[in-house]
Design an enzyme around this catalytic site. Structure first.
Site, PDB file in Angstrom:
ATOM      1  N   GLU A 127     -22.854 -36.451  43.196  1.00 13.40           N
ATOM      2  CA  GLU A 127     -23.528 -37.639  43.763  1.00 13.40           C
ATOM      3  C   GLU A 127     -24.068 -37.432  45.182  1.00 13.40           C
ATOM      4  OE1 GLU A 127     -20.721 -40.847  43.326  1.00 13.40           O
ATOM      5  OE2 GLU A 127     -20.600 -40.597  41.158  1.00 13.40           O
ATOM      6  N   HIS A 206     -23.900 -43.551  33.039  1.00 15.16           N
ATOM      7  CA  HIS A 206     -23.271 -44.882  33.034  1.00 15.16           C
ATOM      8  C   HIS A 206     -24.395 -45.909  32.847  1.00 15.16           C
ATOM      9  CE1 HIS A 206     -19.445 -43.281  34.306  1.00 15.16           C
ATOM     10  NE2 HIS A 206     -20.009 -42.683  35.328  1.00 15.16           N
ATOM     11  N   ASP A 237     -20.830 -43.921  29.291  1.00 11.14           N
ATOM     12  CA  ASP A 237     -20.358 -45.228  28.842  1.00 11.14           C
ATOM     13  C   ASP A 237     -21.543 -46.186  28.890  1.00 11.14           C
ATOM     14  OD1 ASP A 237     -20.409 -45.668  31.632  1.00 11.14           O
ATOM     15  OD2 ASP A 237     -18.234 -45.833  31.806  1.00 11.14           O
TER      16      ASP A 237
HETATM   17  O1  G3I Z   1      -3.833 -44.557  42.221  1.00  9.08           O
HETATM   18  C1  G3I Z   1      -3.935 -45.859  42.811  1.00  9.08           C
HETATM   19  C2  G3I Z   1      -2.705 -46.646  42.550  1.00  9.08           C
HETATM   20  O2  G3I Z   1      -1.618 -46.017  43.166  1.00  9.08           O
HETATM   21  C3  G3I Z   1      -2.891 -48.072  43.064  1.00  9.08           C
HETATM   22  O3  G3I Z   1      -1.797 -48.846  42.711  1.00  9.08           O
HETATM   23  C4  G3I Z   1      -4.146 -48.691  42.479  1.00  9.08           C
HETATM   24  C5  G3I Z   1      -4.424 -50.067  43.016  1.00  9.08           C
HETATM   25  O4  G3I Z   1      -5.784 -50.379  42.963  1.00  9.08           O
HETATM   26  O5  G3I Z   1      -5.244 -47.863  42.776  1.00  9.08           O
HETATM   27  C6  G3I Z   1      -5.127 -46.570  42.217  1.00  9.08           C
HETATM   28  O6  G3I Z   1      -6.254 -45.788  42.504  1.00  9.08           O
HETATM   29  C7  G3I Z   1      -7.430 -46.156  41.807  1.00  9.08           C
HETATM   30  C8  G3I Z   1      -7.843 -45.004  40.916  1.00  9.08           C
HETATM   31  O7  G3I Z   1      -9.089 -45.271  40.314  1.00  9.08           O
HETATM   32  C9  G3I Z   1      -6.838 -44.732  39.795  1.00  9.08           C
HETATM   33  O8  G3I Z   1      -6.744 -45.848  38.936  1.00  9.08           O
HETATM   34  C10 G3I Z   1      -8.503 -46.444  42.832  1.00  9.08           C
HETATM   35  O9  G3I Z   1      -8.188 -47.616  43.557  1.00  9.08           O
HETATM   36  C11 G3I Z   1      -9.834 -46.611  42.163  1.00  9.08           C
HETATM   37  O10 G3I Z   1     -10.843 -46.662  43.167  1.00  9.08           O
HETATM   38  C12 G3I Z   1     -10.109 -45.433  41.276  1.00  9.08           C
HETATM   39  O11 G3I Z   1     -11.351 -45.649  40.609  1.00  9.08           O
HETATM   40  C13 G3I Z   1     -11.956 -44.505  40.082  1.00  9.08           C
HETATM   41  C14 G3I Z   1     -13.327 -44.331  40.704  1.00  9.08           C
HETATM   42  O12 G3I Z   1     -13.965 -43.211  40.111  1.00  9.08           O
HETATM   43  C15 G3I Z   1     -13.225 -44.120  42.203  1.00  9.08           C
HETATM   44  O13 G3I Z   1     -14.441 -43.696  42.723  1.00  9.08           O
HETATM   45  C16 G3I Z   1     -12.083 -44.671  38.591  1.00  9.08           C
HETATM   46  O14 G3I Z   1     -10.777 -44.656  37.985  1.00  9.08           O
HETATM   47  C17 G3I Z   1     -12.904 -43.544  37.983  1.00  9.08           C
HETATM   48  O15 G3I Z   1     -13.196 -43.826  36.643  1.00  9.08           O
HETATM   49  C18 G3I Z   1     -14.219 -43.432  38.745  1.00  9.08           C
HETATM   50  O16 G3I Z   1     -14.931 -42.331  38.216  1.00  9.08           O
HETATM   51  C19 G3I Z   1     -16.220 -42.102  38.792  1.00  9.08           C
HETATM   52  C20 G3I Z   1     -16.452 -40.604  38.782  1.00  9.08           C
HETATM   53  O17 G3I Z   1     -15.417 -39.928  39.466  1.00  9.08           O
HETATM   54  C21 G3I Z   1     -17.796 -40.243  39.398  1.00  9.08           C
HETATM   55  N1  G3I Z   1     -18.871 -40.972  38.739  1.00  9.08           N
HETATM   56  C22 G3I Z   1     -18.703 -42.426  38.682  1.00  9.08           C
HETATM   57  C23 G3I Z   1     -17.378 -42.781  38.015  1.00  9.08           C
HETATM   58  C24 G3I Z   1     -17.218 -44.278  37.868  1.00  9.08           C
HETATM   59  O18 G3I Z   1     -17.142 -44.916  39.108  1.00  9.08           O
END
Ligand code: G3I
Length: 305
Positions: A127, A206, A237
């Site tokens: 990105e 996406h 997705d």
């Molecule tokens: O691990 C913590 C946990 O300890 C806490 O309790 C919880 C509370 O919100 O947060 C958890 O972390 C989250 C993590 O996902 C695991 O679930 C983060 O807040 C959350 O921001 C994170 O989101 C991820 C996101 O990337 C962050 O940028 C998504 O799961 C993941 O699917 C998404 O994937 C991205 C790709 O890497 C790049 N392309 C876009 C795609 C979708 O956004």
């Protein structure tokens, strides 16, 4: 083929999914994942904040759990991601200049070295281009270290794991007429002409109603492939339901199958309930693990290829 991975394999392609380490104890989840997919991407566990929470103190525990699960079930692994403006650990977010450049390259080297020999393809840089019509690089602390930060990351990754395919990965690069697509294309063309080590381009894919599957998708994939790189659909997705969603999945599969260097497709999660945007019900299995219409259309399109 009666599963996604078997149907994709008939044309020499893979079919993958994002996997979350904290769901590997959910047998409903792992049963579907093991049956249907043969490529695995760590959804969060190999990102910068997860793997280097303190500078030069690496934590591979959850990334290793995913690699271990993949290897013991005969699956390949896509590494995601070595250098990104987002999900940086706190210590990195406030760094700049040559200190940040060195820290970024050290991160690339250490993580790619840890996983050397176990990664099919790395999303080396994720990105790095801006949205909208500018065609510019995205402003970030990494970009401000100098425009050559992307190629520096690719060179470091190649040195650390010479057998991994090295990919650039981005979103909203699906429509050939968009400025962002053209900008990434020009970077890849420049890298190939100057011998910067790049092997593949990932299209996150996406989609939703405001960002639908473009009718020129096969053109985009084909034009990138003609530069001499493999292309993959890496985080697929599609928001929606029913026939509309299923037809869009079919269109994506058909576009990939039309391009010989489109080597695989990965969806960004197993069931709708596993999705980062679960409210959009964007995946191939519902929250109960049942196959959706989108699954049937995807499987049929793979088998027709
Ligand atoms: O691990 C913590 C946990 O300890 C806490 O309790 C919880 C509370 O919100 O947060 C958890 O972390 C989250 C993590 O996902 C695991 O679930 C983060 O807040 C959350 O921001 C994170 O989101 C991820 C996101 O990337 C962050 O940028 C998504 O799961 C993941 O699917 C998404 O994937 C991205 C790709 O890497 C790049 N392309 C876009 C795609 C979708 O956004």
């Amino acid at each position: 083929g009666s599963t996604l991975q078997a149907a994709a394999a008939e044309s020499g392609r893979y079919f993958g999914t994002a996997i979350a380490a904290n769901k590997l104890s959910d047998t409903a989840y792992t049963t579907i994942a093991n049956r249907e997919f043969n490529m695995v991407t760590a959804e969060n566990e190999m990102k910068l904040d997860a793997t280097e929470p303190n500078q030069n103190q690496f934590n591979f525990t959850n990334g290793d759990r995913i690699v271990s699960w993949a290897r013991s079930n005969g699956k390949q692994v896509r590494g995601h991601t070595l250098a990104w403006h987002s999900q940086q650990p706190g210590w990195m977010q406030n760094m700049s200049g040559s200190a940040l450049r060195s820290a970024m390259l050290n991160h690339v080297t250490q993580v790619a070295t840890h996983y050397r020999g176990q990664i099919h393809s790395w999303d080396v840089v994720n990105e790095a281009f801006a949205d909208g019509s500018s065609g510019a690089r995205r402003d970030s602390n990494l970009q401000r270290t100098g425009n050559d930060w992307i190629e520096a990351a690719f060179r470091a990754a190649r040195a650390a794991d010479p057998n991994a395919k090295l990919c650039y990965n981005d979103y909203n690069t699906d429509n050939w007429s968009h400025a962002k697509t053209q900008a990434v294309y020009n970077m890849v063309r420049d890298f190939k002409s100057r011998g910067v080590p790049i092997d593949c381009v990932g299209f996150q894919a996406h989609f939703n109603s405001g960002n639908p599957v473009p009718s020129n998708y096969h053109t985009t994939l084909g034009n990138f492939a003609a530069l001499g790189v493999d292309v993959q659909i890496t985080e697929l997705d599609i928001a929606g339901s029913g026939t509309s969603q299923a037809e869009q999945y079919r269109g994506i599969v058909q576009a990939c199958l039309a391009v010989s260097r489109c080597t695989g497709i990965s969806v960004w999660g197993v069931r709708d309930s596993d999705s980062w945007r679960s409210g959009d019900t964007p995946l191939l299995f519902d929250g109960n693990g049942n196959k959706k219409l989108a699954y049937n259309y995807t499987l049929d399109a793979l088998n027709a290829g």
